[in-house]
Design an enzyme around this catalytic site. Structure first.
Site, short mmCIF file in Angstrom:
data_model
loop_
_atom_site.label_atom_id
_atom_site.label_comp_id
_atom_site.label_asym_id
_atom_site.label_seq_id
_atom_site.Cartn_x
_atom_site.Cartn_y
_atom_site.Cartn_z
N GLU A 1 -23.18 -20.17 17.39
CA GLU A 1 -23.65 -20.38 16.06
C GLU A 1 -25.37 -19.97 15.93
O GLU A 1 -25.99 -21.00 16.01
CB GLU A 1 -23.38 -21.85 15.44
N HIS B 1 -23.56 -29.62 16.81
CA HIS B 1 -23.83 -28.88 15.70
C HIS B 1 -25.51 -28.63 15.49
O HIS B 1 -26.03 -29.66 15.67
CB HIS B 1 -23.26 -29.19 14.58
#
Ligand code: PGA
Length: 234
Positions: free
Chosen positions: A159, A102
């Site tokens: 993302e 992430h």
């Protein structure tokens, strides 16, 4: 291919708060359509590590098809790696997915594409499907770090940095463009979008992706249950 709706708590919620979230969410969702073999959707949640045991127990007790994900995983196997959570530590928890790399881990914990690739190997060794996060600028670098035969076993989630937690979700046209890029580089892989997804925009993302990763909007169980209802009604 089933579409995945994944809630990411990040480092929010105490054990009690997370339990309350789970109780409300389980009570609120209509699980009947998700239970069929032919279900079009998978619903998953990624709480903090400390809540996983309770979540695994409660999900089994409630007998609902809610999958568990971790938010990270050690790049190393079981052994002398103080503070790390290895796949061996997770063995009895029935973990389906691991969010890996992430951007918050890159930003705050110094992760890079080589470390992410090691985590992918660990997850797959433990029978956990890696969900590899990327933004466009390091997509190619990230993919080239992952062993070619493992790339096809990963889920990829686009993302964009500017879209995470900001309300500035990226247009569907852009998401489609990035999806094509991933397809060119990796072949047919499961492709998700994450970044300010909510119950108002989820349907359009599901038209062009295999699912969504939801942070802020999933913090409230009623919101995430509404998102599941909206998504599965389409
Ligand atoms: P957000 O987070 O939904 O708050 O934008 C998404 C993510 O970080 O996965």
């Amino acid at each position: 291919m089933k579409k995945l709706l994944l809630a990411n708590f990040k480092s929010n919620k105490s054990i009690t708060e997370a339990q309350q979230w789970l109780d409300t969410f389980i009570a609120e969702v209509d699980w009947s359509s998700l239970k069929d073999d032919g279900a079009r959707f998978e619903v998953a949640v990624a709480p903090a590590f400390v809540s996983l045991g309770e979540f695994a127990y409660k999900i089994e007790e409630a007998s609902v098809p809610l999958l568990l994900s971790v938010q990270d995983i050690s790049a190393y196997p079981a052994g002398s790696y103080t503070g790390a959570i290895s796949v061996a530590n997770l063995a009895e928890l029935n973990i389906a997915y691991a969010i890996i790399g992430h951007s918050e881990r890159r930003k705050h914990f110094g992760e890079n594409s080589a470390m992410v690739a090691k985590k992918v190997e660990q997850a797959l060794d433990g029978g956990i499907t890696p969900i590899v996060c990327f933004d466009e600028e390091y997509l190619e670098e990230q993919i080239s770090n992952i062993t070619a035969e493992l790339v096809g076993k990963c889920v990829f989630v686009y993302e964009p940095l500017g879209a995470i937690g900001t309300g500035n979700n990226v247009g569907v046209g852009k998401v489609t463009e990035v999806k094509e890029k991933v397809k060119r580089l990796c072949g047919e892989v499961r492709f998700l979008y994450g970044g300010s997804v909510d119950d108002q925009n989820v349907a359009e993302y599901l038209l062009v992706t295999d699912g969504v990763l939801v942070g802020t909007f999933s913090k409230d169980p009623l919101n995430f249950a509404q998102l599941v209802a909206t998504a599965t009604a389409v």
